[in-house]
Design an enzyme around this catalytic site. Structure first.
Site, PDB file in Angstrom:
ATOM      1  N   HIS A  57      40.249  59.403 -55.290  1.00 34.04           N
ATOM      2  CA  HIS A  57      39.880  59.990 -56.585  1.00 34.04           C
ATOM      3  C   HIS A  57      38.585  59.374 -57.090  1.00 34.04           C
ATOM      4  O   HIS A  57      38.161  58.282 -56.688  1.00 34.04           O
ATOM      5  CB  HIS A  57      40.999  59.781 -57.605  1.00 34.04           C
ATOM      6  CG  HIS A  57      41.332  58.336 -57.824  1.00 34.04           C
ATOM      7  ND1 HIS A  57      40.529  57.474 -58.550  1.00 34.04           N
ATOM      8  CD2 HIS A  57      42.374  57.580 -57.390  1.00 34.04           C
ATOM      9  CE1 HIS A  57      41.059  56.271 -58.574  1.00 34.04           C
ATOM     10  NE2 HIS A  57      42.178  56.297 -57.866  1.00 34.04           N
ATOM     11  N   ASP A  94      42.988  54.365 -53.179  1.00 26.07           N
ATOM     12  CA  ASP A  94      42.435  53.344 -52.289  1.00 26.07           C
ATOM     13  C   ASP A  94      43.503  52.809 -51.337  1.00 26.07           C
ATOM     14  O   ASP A  94      43.212  52.495 -50.182  1.00 26.07           O
ATOM     15  CB  ASP A  94      41.803  52.208 -53.099  1.00 26.07           C
ATOM     16  CG  ASP A  94      42.742  51.628 -54.160  1.00 26.07           C
ATOM     17  OD1 ASP A  94      43.903  52.069 -54.257  1.00 26.07           O
ATOM     18  OD2 ASP A  94      42.307  50.724 -54.906  1.00 26.07           O
TER      19      ASP A  94
END
Length: 489
Positions: A83, A370
């Site tokens: 994102h 992540d």
């Protein structure tokens, strides 16, 4: 006479003598020997690396997506993204939260030429095929005071820009006819967070402006590892536990880091334990990325009660050192192999189907975090790529090569009837790109491939063999199930 004799003797001594054994050093064969200067690599700069993590959308971006030898056809792209820029997940105790507006406006900075039309296009999203669990999430960030973890306008612009760069690579260069995509389905998977869904929609719109909503299928992945029905893996959890224990011991042994947390806690009037629990690096990076003054204790007067860039630099320095130690220890890589395999296996299966079926989706997009992308990079052998920045993108491209004329001629057998020939299967290839850079020949499965030979691209078979068997060698296993249930000491 004696003077002349001594002159001749001196001349004889000054004339160079040819080496024995016929080894003559002619003038043309003399080589200049330049000394090799050995210089140490520059020390990592934690502040510069932090700005790289921000991935500000005003920096120049180069892309190698869509590049191939002539006469190759692009069949599909499989995109995994992190994102975009978001509001912090944690707040630093005794400080004011950063003042950031998460509503979208083309008049705010940073902006993008597609932002206004993107906002309008999102109002028609009801015509797509949505998982019920995602249908209630907002298509756009919409709070004038950002909520924790909310996507910012910077995050939207980052992925609009990513998509526009990929559009230029694939469509403006005529690698793919837009009609191929407009007639097929678009497949999007996202975790259940609004920031991942909104990031995916922004990149998709940049890639395919005004895409057709009825052709879009949006599915939720319930696990951040995109493991679907293959999430049960005890060995993966054990490797992660051992890696986290290693990280803890390394942090505890870092005296400078400990002293920095003590100084930060004293500035804010809290205990070091409370400050550590709030994960202050998350909020400090937000201040850095948005060019905001670093936080101070509420009601503070003067800089003595404020956090500083130097505090952030120490924390980021330790994180960089831990990342390098992580690679050397190998525990995280073993975890990563098991964490990333379900997604890689799904991608491999989709690629195989695309080699056999004419009508397959051209775009498969996965929007995640992540903690999704980092193990994927490690499993592929791309640990040197570093920790995923905001709006990082990893692209797998599937290509079909031209018909091999030599193979075609070899297929004509003298014992076959008139007109009969052996069927020649087309060759398929895969490329792997991270943030626009072609890293195919740095991956574990294609590092040893001779790209200067007959096949300058990486054969799909190497990727399939890696995913289905070779990837487990580091765990001394031959399958995912065997590796997941192996005993970890």
């Amino acid at each position: 006479m004696y003077r002349c004799f001594f002159c001749l003797l001196l001349l004889f001594l000054l004339v160079p003598v040819s080496p024995a054994g016929g080894e003559r050093s002619g003038g043309k064969n003399r080589k200049r020997l330049n000394p090799v200067l050995l210089t140490a690599p520059p020390e990592p700069d934690p502040v510069a690396e932090s700005y790289h993590y921000c991935n500000l959308p005003n920096r120049t971006q180069h892309s190698w997506e869509g590049h191939s030898p002539v006469n190759h056809k692009l069949l599909s792209i499989h995109v995994m993204i992190r994102h975009g820029d978001r509001y912090p997940l944690y707040s630093i105790p005794m400080t004011k939260r950063p003042a950031i507006d998460c509503t979208l406006s083309p008049k705010k900075n940073p902006s993008h030429p597609l932002l206004s039309s993107f906002i309008n296009h999102m109002s028609q999203s009801g015509r797509a095929h949505w998982d019920a669990s995602l249908s209630s999430l907002p298509r756009l960030p919409n709070h004038s005071t950002c909520e924790m973890g909310e996507l910012t306008q910077t995050g939207v612009v980052q992925h609009l820009r990513n998509g526009a760069v990929m559009h230029q690579a694939y469509f403006s260069s005529q690698q793919v006819a837009s009609s191929v995509v407009s007639q097929g389905q678009l497949w999007l998977e996202s975790t259940g967070k609004s920031r991942t869904l909104q990031s995916a929609l922004a990149l998709l719109y940049g890639l395919l402006p005004d895409f057709s909503w009825p052709r879009l299928s949006v599915r939720q992945q319930w696990n951040t590892l995109f493991c679907g029905a293959a999430c049960d893996c005890p060995a993966r959890n054990r490797y992660l536990e051992l890696e986290q224990r290693r990280q803890y011991h390394q942090r505890a042994a870092d005296t400078e880091l400990d002293q920095t947390y003590v100084a930060m806690a004293a500035a804010l009037g809290v205990t070091p334990r409370v400050l550590r629990a709030s994960n202050p690096v998350d909020a400090l990076l937000c201040h850095l990325c948005h060019n905001l003054a670093f936080p101070c204790a509420a009601g503070a007067r003067g800089n003595a009660s404020c956090l500083t860039l130097q505090h952030l630099a120490v924390i980021r320095r330790q994180q960089g050192e831990d990342e390098r130690a992580r690679r050397a220890a190998g525990l995280y890589h073993r975890y990563a192999v098991l964490a990333a395999h379900p997604y890689l296996n799904t991608t491999a299966a989709r690629m195989e189907r695309a080699t056999r079926a004419a009508r397959q989706p051209f775009v498969f997009m996965a929007s995640a975090h992540d903690i999704t992308m980092a193990p994927l990079l490690s499993a592929l052998g791309l640990e040197e790529a570093g920790f995923p920045s905001f709006a990082a993108r990893l692209v797998f491209e599937l290509w079909r090569g031209p018909e091999d004329k030599r193979a075609k001629e070899r297929g004509r057998g003298s014992d076959r009837g008139p007109g009969e020939r052996k069927k020649v299967e087309p060759a398929f290839f895969v490329r792997v790109l991270y943030d626009g850079e072609d890293l195919t020949f740095k991956t574990s499965f294609c590092r040893a491939h001779d790209r200067h030979g007959d096949t300058p691209m990486c054969p799909l078979g190497k990727f399939l063999s890696f995913v289905r068997k070779d990837i487990f060698r580091v765990i001394n296993a031959t399958s995912y199930q065997q590796a997941c249930h192996a005993r970890v000491l």
